[in-house]
Write a protein that holds these residues in place. Structure first.
Motif, PDB file in Angstrom:
ATOM      1  N   UNK A   1       0.696  17.664  -2.223  1.00  0.00           N
ATOM      2  CA  UNK A   1      -0.079  18.905  -2.170  1.00  0.00           C
ATOM      3  C   UNK A   1      -0.524  19.349  -3.561  1.00  0.00           C
ATOM      4  N   UNK A   2       0.373  19.239  -4.513  1.00  0.00           N
ATOM      5  CA  UNK A   2       0.034  19.683  -5.876  1.00  0.00           C
ATOM      6  C   UNK A   2      -1.039  18.788  -6.500  1.00  0.00           C
ATOM      7  N   UNK A   3      -1.075  17.523  -6.098  1.00  0.00           N
ATOM      8  CA  UNK A   3      -2.131  16.624  -6.587  1.00  0.00           C
ATOM      9  C   UNK A   3      -3.509  17.141  -6.183  1.00  0.00           C
ATOM     10  N   UNK A   4      -3.605  17.824  -5.032  1.00  0.00           N
ATOM     11  CA  UNK A   4      -4.874  18.408  -4.588  1.00  0.00           C
ATOM     12  C   UNK A   4      -5.094  19.792  -5.183  1.00  0.00           C
TER      13      UNK A   4
ATOM     14  N   UNK B   1      -2.853   5.572  -3.399  1.00  0.00           N
ATOM     15  CA  UNK B   1      -3.784   6.575  -2.874  1.00  0.00           C
ATOM     16  C   UNK B   1      -3.887   7.800  -3.778  1.00  0.00           C
ATOM     17  N   UNK B   2      -2.931   7.957  -4.691  1.00  0.00           N
ATOM     18  CA  UNK B   2      -2.929   9.061  -5.642  1.00  0.00           C
ATOM     19  C   UNK B   2      -2.790   8.495  -7.051  1.00  0.00           C
ATOM     20  N   UNK B   3      -3.568   9.037  -7.972  1.00  0.00           N
ATOM     21  CA  UNK B   3      -3.417   8.638  -9.379  1.00  0.00           C
ATOM     22  C   UNK B   3      -1.993   8.896  -9.860  1.00  0.00           C
ATOM     23  N   UNK B   4      -1.362   9.945  -9.282  1.00  0.00           N
ATOM     24  CA  UNK B   4      -0.007  10.330  -9.688  1.00  0.00           C
ATOM     25  C   UNK B   4       1.027   9.256  -9.381  1.00  0.00           C
ATOM     26  N   UNK B   5       0.700   8.317  -8.481  1.00  0.00           N
ATOM     27  CA  UNK B   5       1.650   7.248  -8.125  1.00  0.00           C
ATOM     28  C   UNK B   5       1.652   6.107  -9.135  1.00  0.00           C
TER      29      UNK B   5
ATOM     30  N   UNK C   1       0.855  -1.181   0.000  1.00  0.00           N
ATOM     31  CA  UNK C   1       0.000   0.000   0.000  1.00  0.00           C
ATOM     32  C   UNK C   1       0.893   1.233   0.000  1.00  0.00           C
ATOM     33  N   UNK C   2       0.784   2.040  -1.055  1.00  0.00           N
ATOM     34  CA  UNK C   2       1.601   3.251  -1.188  1.00  0.00           C
ATOM     35  C   UNK C   2       0.742   4.477  -0.904  1.00  0.00           C
ATOM     36  N   UNK C   3       1.060   5.186   0.191  1.00  0.00           N
ATOM     37  CA  UNK C   3       0.234   6.325   0.584  1.00  0.00           C
ATOM     38  C   UNK C   3       0.531   7.598  -0.199  1.00  0.00           C
ATOM     39  N   UNK C   4       1.774   7.766  -0.649  1.00  0.00           N
ATOM     40  CA  UNK C   4       2.188   9.040  -1.245  1.00  0.00           C
ATOM     41  C   UNK C   4       2.085   9.042  -2.771  1.00  0.00           C
ATOM     42  N   UNK C   5       2.181  10.256  -3.322  1.00  0.00           N
ATOM     43  CA  UNK C   5       2.135  10.393  -4.778  1.00  0.00           C
ATOM     44  C   UNK C   5       3.442   9.955  -5.421  1.00  0.00           C
ATOM     45  N   UNK C   6       4.520   9.922  -4.629  1.00  0.00           N
ATOM     46  CA  UNK C   6       5.824   9.428  -5.092  1.00  0.00           C
ATOM     47  C   UNK C   6       6.251   8.293  -4.163  1.00  0.00           C
TER      48      UNK C   6
END
Length: 364
Positions: free
Chosen positions: A299-302, A144-148, A121-126
């Motif tokens: 933050x930028x993802x939001x 948790x982020x599409x960016x990941x 499970x990866x919580x961060x965008x990176x």
């Protein structure tokens, strides 16, 4: 269903794991759990308090520069894999999930080599180094982020969100604020810098306390226990405004969050999961001291979706913080738009998504 969970180092890895365990316990009374962490990590004290069986292994993280310590870490990893295999053979889990931190490396790798279904499970965008390494061996990767997603093999990767989001939506209303002596009918801004607080945020707030006294909204200002006493001494020079409630720490944060209108905070993944699940607009001040600057990317993802505004720490002053708070909390249209945007980025059923993913692997 028998589930082994591993995650450690920071609350950002531990609390999502505990939220997932609590959700599964609600749905499956027969489920049993084993949490595998490090002997000296935060998890070694937090997890047993939750009455969850806990085992530890010894492992350290890799240094990002060439170091003899990394040679030692390789041997610790190999020993950690051996110890993890022994623990897993004894527990016989149906699924193993890693929620981040270097302890997951040997535990999840050992599970994969034993043929046990595995999830990270990866919580961060990176993603961090451990999850990048494990992505080659696990069956599924939950993000948790599409960016990941681009960092991982597409066929394995699933958007689930963060299980902490599923916990905060159980709370409604202003009860948490009332318990702190706050007015349930006033707009409320929460300012906090994470569990330990953040000195740059504290410095900015202290300088504008007198200005905040005149505002039509109220503020819950959480300093962090490390900074609390020094801040109280500074406030003695100026009377504390009646509309600013100052606390060192709040233990019932999910209950408090349900009653606020705007959050000023760092950009940790768990915090953002909670805010978006509730549809709370935010002013994010990312910590520049984290690996790969991942908080700014979170933050930028939001902000790119209109759910948050960003102030980089190097640009943070009391004046521009108050100006930005006013621009959101006093503008009804902007506040409504940001609330809707935040809600659109939330995954309130994240714990259920993750549990369903684990069940599917178990059936296969």
């Amino acid at each position: 269903m028998r589930i082994a969970v591993s995650g450690g180092g920071t609350g950002g890895h531990i609390y999502p794991a505990l939220a997932l365990i609590r959700e599964i316990k609600k749905r499956n009374k027969k489920a049993s759990f084993l949490y595998i962490g490090t002997e000296n990590g935060l998890e070694s004290s937090i997890v047993p308090r939750e009455n969850i069986p806990f085992k530890s292994i010894h492992i350290t993280g890799f240094k990002r520069k060439v170091s003899f310590e990394n040679v030692k870490t390789v041997f610790r990893f190999l020993k950690g894999v051996k110890d993890s295999k022994k623990i897993l053979r004894e527990f016989k889990p149906d699924v193993v999930i890693g929620t981040g931190g270097y302890v997951c490396g040997p535990v999840v790798y050992a599970a994969a080599k034993l043929g046990i279904p595995t999830v990270i499970h990866e919580q961060n965008s990176v993603p961090g180094l451990t999850n990048k390494f494990l992505s080659r061996y696990v069956d599924k990767i939950a993000v948790c982020f599409e960016e990941a997603k681009p960092f991982f093999p597409g066929e394995k990767t699933v958007m689930t969100g963060n299980p902490r989001a599923s916990e905060v939506i159980d709370y409604k209303g202003k009860k948490g604020l009332v318990a702190l002596g706050m007015d349930p009918y006033k707009k409320t801004v929460l300012i906090f810098g994470g569990s330990r607080g953040a000195k740059p945020i504290n410095n900015a707030v202290i300088k504008v306390l007198a200005e905040l006294r005149e505002k039509p909204y109220q503020i819950l200002y959480i300093t962090g226990e490390v900074h609390y006493e020094s801040i109280l001494k500074e406030i003695e020079l100026n009377a504390n405004p009646e509309n600013v409630v100052i606390k060192a720490f709040v233990h019932n944060m999910p209950e408090v969050l349900s009653g606020i209108d705007l959050a000023v905070t760092r950009a940790g993944a768990t915090t953002l999961a909670e805010l978006t699940a509730l549809g709370i607009p935010s002013i994010l001040i990312p910590s520049p001291y984290v690996t790969d600057n991942h908080q700014e990317k979170n933050a930028r993802a939001l902000s790119e979706h209109g759910a948050a505004e960003i102030i980089l720490e190097k640009d943070l002053t009391g004046g521009n913080l108050v100006k930005m708070i006013d621009s959101i909390i006093l503008d009804a249209v902007k506040h409504i738009d940001m609330r809707a945007a935040a809600k659109s980025q939330g995954v309130p059923d994240s714990a259920d998504r993750l549990y369903q993913l684990m069940q599917e692997l178990n059936k296969k």
